[in-house]
Design a protein around this motif. Structure first.
Motif: not given
Lengths: 297, 288
Positions: A68-73, A81-99
């Motif tokens: 789900g995060f792959k689509k979200f970022v 929906d998440a059953s764990r906290k967001v991972k750092d690499e997912e946060l970075e990807k989101a940042k790179a896409n301005g999300i």
């Protein structure tokens, strides 16, 4: 393309309407994906929300927290929906896409360690013993390998497959490293298969989401972990350690500017208490829901 | 005396093998009836008009299959519209027009190989090409194009078989009347081969109806709160909805899933019987 255009149009009209009259009907599309553990809660909220706002189209997928995060970022979905906290690499990807995203807690979930109903030698187990049983290259073959007074019968293990957040959480908490686990257990992505496996075998042991245990109490026995029973209360106050965890939704902050999405998230947090219980999870404390609500104001 | 013995033994052997292959047949039928029985006994009393017209719900009693049913119908119709002409066109080209070159051989070999590629691979192809590259999004159209790719090899191969079974004498007779190749194809070859082509196509389409894996990759969803209205809408299909129910914690959802399976089986049987009816109709016409 057409779809994007029409969605934009709808969003634009919705915006202009809400600007002049707050009671205007909400419309638009809300796209949600992510954890299959959180899915029942989100589905319940969507169902109730649609009763009041039939013109809002809601889609919920079950790609797993990571999927789900792959689509979200990349901005494909509004909520993950998440059953764990967001991972750092997912946060970075989101940042790179301005999300940018907002993390909201919605419920608690416990992982139940279960044995067969006819198992009369074990009620209580420690985290060390669990690690002994489940760890990579575990030497445990018979129950008696764990505690000598237990029967010399082969222990049959059942657990979720590698795509599940429950699996990630259990392996991290018990074996000390995500995805670190012995390979010779019966794995299934379908928790009901695990329930049936443990219910049908006197010498079985398994782990899965607490709600599946609640629904199948008649055929299973949940173990105390370090002496603590997996009750609703113990999961909520965190004393059922280390196998209780919070469940989240992550909201795209830009999407949150859309009135239908904001209304949905608000509705989610306001109704979560009742709905979470109905679908078998443990609600947060009232104050905590209020805390989450304050975040989106 | 000895000769009689041998005859006796041969006859016994014969009987044993007769019994064995009969058991093989029974085995399939037995498994099928066990399956049908368990599905029907679980799901039949959950089947109702409400079940067909309701949206999914967290309450098993209120859960319905409407968006998934319409999603499946949309998908199947689009898939048929895409794969039928392309499949028959390919088969016609390969059988009637293409010369026996290395390239033709290569194409034929590849089509045969593609028929054995796992469905999930097509899903990933669909995600890369239709969803991302062509920008069709996670829509019914992307799903239908992916499903078309999945079933095309089956359709092409069975159409080729059907075309090959057209007697050469019929075609020569047609040419003798001075017709062109195209006239012979539309007037003689296709009508004769149509029953066989239809059988293959319907088999392919039934397969597309039951597949879930490639559609999950392409992005069919678990919960949809609306009914798709255009090919560009997001969607869910029956197999995904059924899988989703079967993995819910509440036990009653197992019965809801069974009811969903009955609906799916019913549609599959419906499509297959249409195929048989069409085939019989054309077969009779050809005999006249």
């Amino acid at each position: 393309m057409k779809r994007i255009l029409s969605a934009l149009l709808i969003a634009a009209t919705a915006l202009s309407f809400s600007a002049c009259a707050k009671q205007e009907k909400l419309a638009g599309t809300i796209k949600i994906d992510g954890s299959s553990t959180v899915y029942p809660i989100t589905q319940a909220v969507a169902e109730e929300f649609n009763k009041q706002n039939p013109d809002v189209n809601i889609t919920v997928g079950i790609s797993g927290t990571g999927g789900g995060f792959k689509k979200f970022v990349v901005g494909e979905t509004d909520i993950n929906d998440a059953s764990r906290k967001v991972k750092d690499e997912e946060l970075e990807k989101a940042k790179a896409n301005g999300i940018e995203m907002m993390e909201l807690e919605v419920a608690y979930d416990g992982i139940a360690v279960v044995v067969n109903k006819d198992n009369n030698w074990v009620d209580d187990i420690t985290t060390e013993e669990l690690k002994m049983i489940w760890d990579k290259d575990s030497k445990v073959v018979y129950w008696s390998d764990v505690r000598p007074e237990w029967p010399k019968e082969k222990i049959k293990l059942y657990g979720p497959g590698t795509d599940s957040g429950t699996f990630d959480y259990f392996t991290a908490e018990i074996n000390g490293e995500e995805k670190r686990i012995r390979t010779d257990y019966t794995a299934s992505e379908d928790d009901n298969v695990l329930v049936q496996g443990v219910a049908g075998d006197k010498y079985a042991m398994g782990f899965f989401g607490h709600s599946y245990y609640e629904e199948n109490k008649d055929n299973l026995k949940a173990l105390k972990i370090n002496g603590v029973e997996p009750t609703t209360e113990n999961i909520r106050n965190g004393s059922y350690k280390p196998l209780s965890r919070p469940l989240f939704i992550y909201v795209n902050t830009k999407s949150l500017e859309r009135p239908e999405l904001k209304a949905f998230v608000k509705f989610y947090l306001e109704k979560a208490k009742d709905l979470v219980e109905q679908v078998g999870y443990v609600p947060l404390e009232d104050a905590k829901y209020q805390e989450q609500l304050n975040k989106i104001k | 005396m000895k000769e009689q013995d041998i005859t006796k033994r041969r006859k016994i052997k014969n009987k044993i093998f007769h019994a064995l292959i009969f058991l093989c047949t029974l085995f399939g039928i037995f498994i099928l009836s066990v399956l049908l029985f368990s599905i029907l006994s679980k799901g039949l009393k959950w089947l109702s008009i409400d079940f067909i017209t309701n949206f999914p719900s967290r309450f098993p009693k209120k859960a319905g299959i409407y968006p998934a049913l319409l999603g499946s119908l949309w998908l199947i119709i689009l898939t048929a519209l895409i794969s039928f002409p392309v499949g028959i066109g390919t088969a016609l080209y390969l059988e009637e027009y293409a010369k026996d070159t290395k390239l033709t051989e290569f194409i034929k070999l590849n089509i045969a190989n593609l028929a054995g590629v796992p469905a999930i691979i097509y899903g990933m192809l669909g995600l890369a090409v239709f969803v991302r590259m062509l920008g069709l999004g996670r829509s019914i159209l992307s799903g239908a194009l992916t499903m078309s790719l999945l079933i095309l090899p089956t359709i092409i191969i069975s159409s080729q078989e059907a075309l090959r079974s057209v007697p050469e004498s019929l075609k020569q007779a047609s040419y003798a009347l001075g017709t062109t190749k195209w006239q012979t194809i539309t007037g003689v070859t296709l009508p004769y081969a149509l029953p066989g082509i239809l059988t293959g196509t319907i088999l392919g389409i039934s397969r597309a109806l039951g597949e879930a894996a490639p559609l999950i990759v392409v992005g069919a969803l678990a919960y949809v709160s609306f009914v798709p209205k255009t090919p560009f809408d997001q969607f869910t299909v029956l197999p995904i909805q059924i899988f989703n129910w079967s993995s819910m914690p509440k036990k009653e959802f197992q019965n809801v899933a069974a009811a969903g399976i009955i609906v799916l089986l019913f549609i599959l049987l419906g499509i297959n019987s249409i195929a048989i009816l069409l085939r019989n109709k054309y077969q009779i016409r050809m005999k006249d």
